[in-house]
Scaffold this motif. Structure first.
Motif, short mmCIF file in Angstrom:
data_model
loop_
_atom_site.label_atom_id
_atom_site.label_comp_id
_atom_site.label_asym_id
_atom_site.label_seq_id
_atom_site.Cartn_x
_atom_site.Cartn_y
_atom_site.Cartn_z
N LEU A 167 -6.79 0.46 -5.37
CA LEU A 167 -6.97 1.82 -4.30
C LEU A 167 -6.26 2.93 -5.09
O LEU A 167 -6.38 3.86 -5.00
CB LEU A 167 -6.60 1.56 -2.92
CG LEU A 167 -7.49 0.55 -2.11
CD1 LEU A 167 -6.87 0.13 -0.79
CD2 LEU A 167 -8.60 1.66 -1.95
N LEU A 201 -12.10 6.47 -0.50
CA LEU A 201 -12.89 5.25 -0.39
C LEU A 201 -14.08 5.58 0.38
O LEU A 201 -14.07 6.57 1.48
CB LEU A 201 -12.20 4.22 0.36
CG LEU A 201 -12.78 3.02 0.85
CD1 LEU A 201 -12.01 1.86 0.17
CD2 LEU A 201 -13.03 2.92 2.40
N TYR A 249 0.93 -1.09 -0.10
CA TYR A 249 -0.07 0.00 0.09
C TYR A 249 0.91 1.26 -0.03
O TYR A 249 0.64 2.39 -0.27
CB TYR A 249 -0.93 -0.36 1.28
CG TYR A 249 -1.94 -1.45 1.20
CD1 TYR A 249 -3.27 -0.96 0.31
CD2 TYR A 249 -1.67 -2.34 1.88
CE1 TYR A 249 -3.99 -2.12 0.38
CE2 TYR A 249 -2.62 -3.51 1.85
CZ TYR A 249 -3.49 -3.30 0.96
OH TYR A 249 -4.50 -4.43 0.86
N SER A 277 -3.12 3.64 1.93
CA SER A 277 -2.82 3.89 0.46
C SER A 277 -3.02 5.71 0.13
O SER A 277 -2.88 6.11 -0.75
CB SER A 277 -3.75 3.63 -0.60
OG SER A 277 -3.83 2.16 -0.50
N VAL A 302 -10.89 8.96 3.29
CA VAL A 302 -12.26 7.94 3.73
C VAL A 302 -13.40 8.69 4.31
O VAL A 302 -13.22 9.75 4.94
CB VAL A 302 -12.01 6.83 4.56
CG1 VAL A 302 -10.69 6.08 3.84
CG2 VAL A 302 -11.31 7.41 5.66
N ALA A 345 -7.29 1.66 2.53
CA ALA A 345 -7.08 2.85 2.08
C ALA A 345 -6.45 3.99 2.61
O ALA A 345 -5.69 4.89 1.81
CB ALA A 345 -8.88 3.69 1.80
#
Length: 389
Positions: free
Chosen positions: A285, A291, A192, A310, A314, A307
């Motif tokens: 992602l 996200l 990630y 990454s 969110v 997420a």
């Protein structure tokens, strides 16, 4: 442990070894313990029936001994449950584990009952999410709470993936505080943090390069909130016409969700990936801008942590363990469950303010990058085993 002493067997039991957060947690625990000097992991699971995939082949490729229990099924089935209990008891007598470690509600009830009857030295259960919740039938909630109370009395330790799980179980008078330990659900962090060719990824998914991409990673199943996300997207597109949904996963509601997307005029703005192996999640992602996790029932939302690793902002329903991960207005937005307008407004805010989205993404990565490494999870689980034996 001396070199000549055999390793202690640890039998992990889970109801279904599908593509899911609890299952990935269990798989990484098994892989981590495989190389442990003191413990030898084994896996017992029911059949992975349905459109949600399986992690069994990955476990076998990692040389984890696996046992399939055909009668261990998710649905309430007294006849199958009784046969599964007999099967697990026979398995315990055959392999003589020092520890039985159960995951998920059905396997947790049956596995702990079997371990108790067979006098296994240490019995551990991990709560990945509560079986009882506000949207369940009251009689089922009462039954689940009763069974969990009984199983807690057969447990030497219970691991919660979030403090919220412990609080919910204690509120139902399940065990005492000293029984519980919080150990975050670990994952392979490094993928990630890597760099990916975003334009190439979007091209491979037939997503326009200038789209504002909202990802959702979840089984397409009840209570996962796909309907809410689609309705929020329809509302948000009036202010953000470039909005595009990237729905990662599959499940029993796939056809109805596709129909809803068509009804809302979103068919051309939604990409369904279907089932993908966990190894593809980091690159998917990387193709997204944020996200949304609109699940009504969650332990600790694994996709949200992925997420954030990454560096994505969110938008998450404020349930269960979500506020333990997401800092509202700092790493993303917490929204009341069912607040479709709140979802839409939060997505619009991120789409209209790229610098805010980038700041939230960076803050989120820093928040989670050290606490959710799978090796730390395994280290803490092994330390718990050490204390119990």
């Amino acid at each position: 442990m001396a070199d000549h002493e055999p390793r202690l067997k640890v039998l992990h039991i889970i109801t279904r070894f599908i593509l899911g957060g609890a299952q990935e947690n269990t798989l990484l625990t098994l892989i981590g313990l495989r190389g442990h000097p003191r413990y030898e992991p084994l896996l017992a699971t029911g059949p992975a029936i349905g459109p949600e995939g399986s992690l069994l082949e990955r476990a076998r490729s990692e040389n984890i001994r696996t046992v399939l229990i055909p009668e261990l099924v998710r649905e309430i089935s007294p006849w199958n449950d009784w046969k599964a209990l007999r099967y697990v008891r026979r398995l315990i007598r055959e392999i003589h584990p020092a520890i039985v470690h159960t995951h998920s509600s059905k396997a947790g009830i049956i596995g702990r009952e079997a371990a108790h009857r067979e006098n296994v030295p240490a019995v551990v259960h991990t709560i990945h999410g509560p079986p009882f919740h506000p949207r369940e039938k009251p009689w089922r909630n009462r039954l689940y709470a009763f069974l969990e109370r009984r199983a807690a009395g057969q447990s030497h330790a219970v691991i919660s993936v979030a403090d919220a799980m412990t609080a919910q179980f204690l509120a139902q008078r399940i065990g005492s505080p000293s029984l519980y330990t919080t150990i975050r659900s670990g994952m392979e962090v490094e993928p990630y943090l890597a760099q990916y060719d975003r334009d190439a990824l979007r091209s491979s998914l037939a997503i326009p390069p200038d789209a504002f991409v909202v990802a959702k990673i979840a089984r397409i199943a009840p209570l996962k909130g796909h309907e809410d996300l689609l309705n929020a997207a329809a509302e948000a597109r009036s202010a953000c016409p470039s909005l595009h949904l990237l729905l990662v996963g599959d499940g029993e509601l796939r056809i109805s969700i596709e129909a809803l997307a068509a009804k809302l005029g979103l068919s051309s703005a939604v990409t369904f990936t279907g089932l993908v192996p966990p190894s593809r999640i980091p690159e998917l992602l990387a193709a997204a801008d944020c996200l949304v996790h609109a699940s009504y029932r969650e332990g600790l939302p694994r996709a949200v942590v992925q997420a954030m690793l990454s560096a994505l902002p969110v938008v998450v329903y404020n349930v269960d363990g979500a506020p333990e991960v997401v800092s509202d207005a700092r790493t993303g937005f917490l929204v009341a469950p069912g607040d479709v307008h709140g979802l839409a407004a939060s997505v619009q805010k991120l789409a209209s303010n790229p610098s805010l989205a980038a700041d939230m993404g960076r803050s989120g990565r820093e928040r989670v990058r050290n606490d959710f490494d799978w090796k730390e999870m395994v280290r803490r689980i092994a330390a718990l085993y050490d204390r119990l034996l």
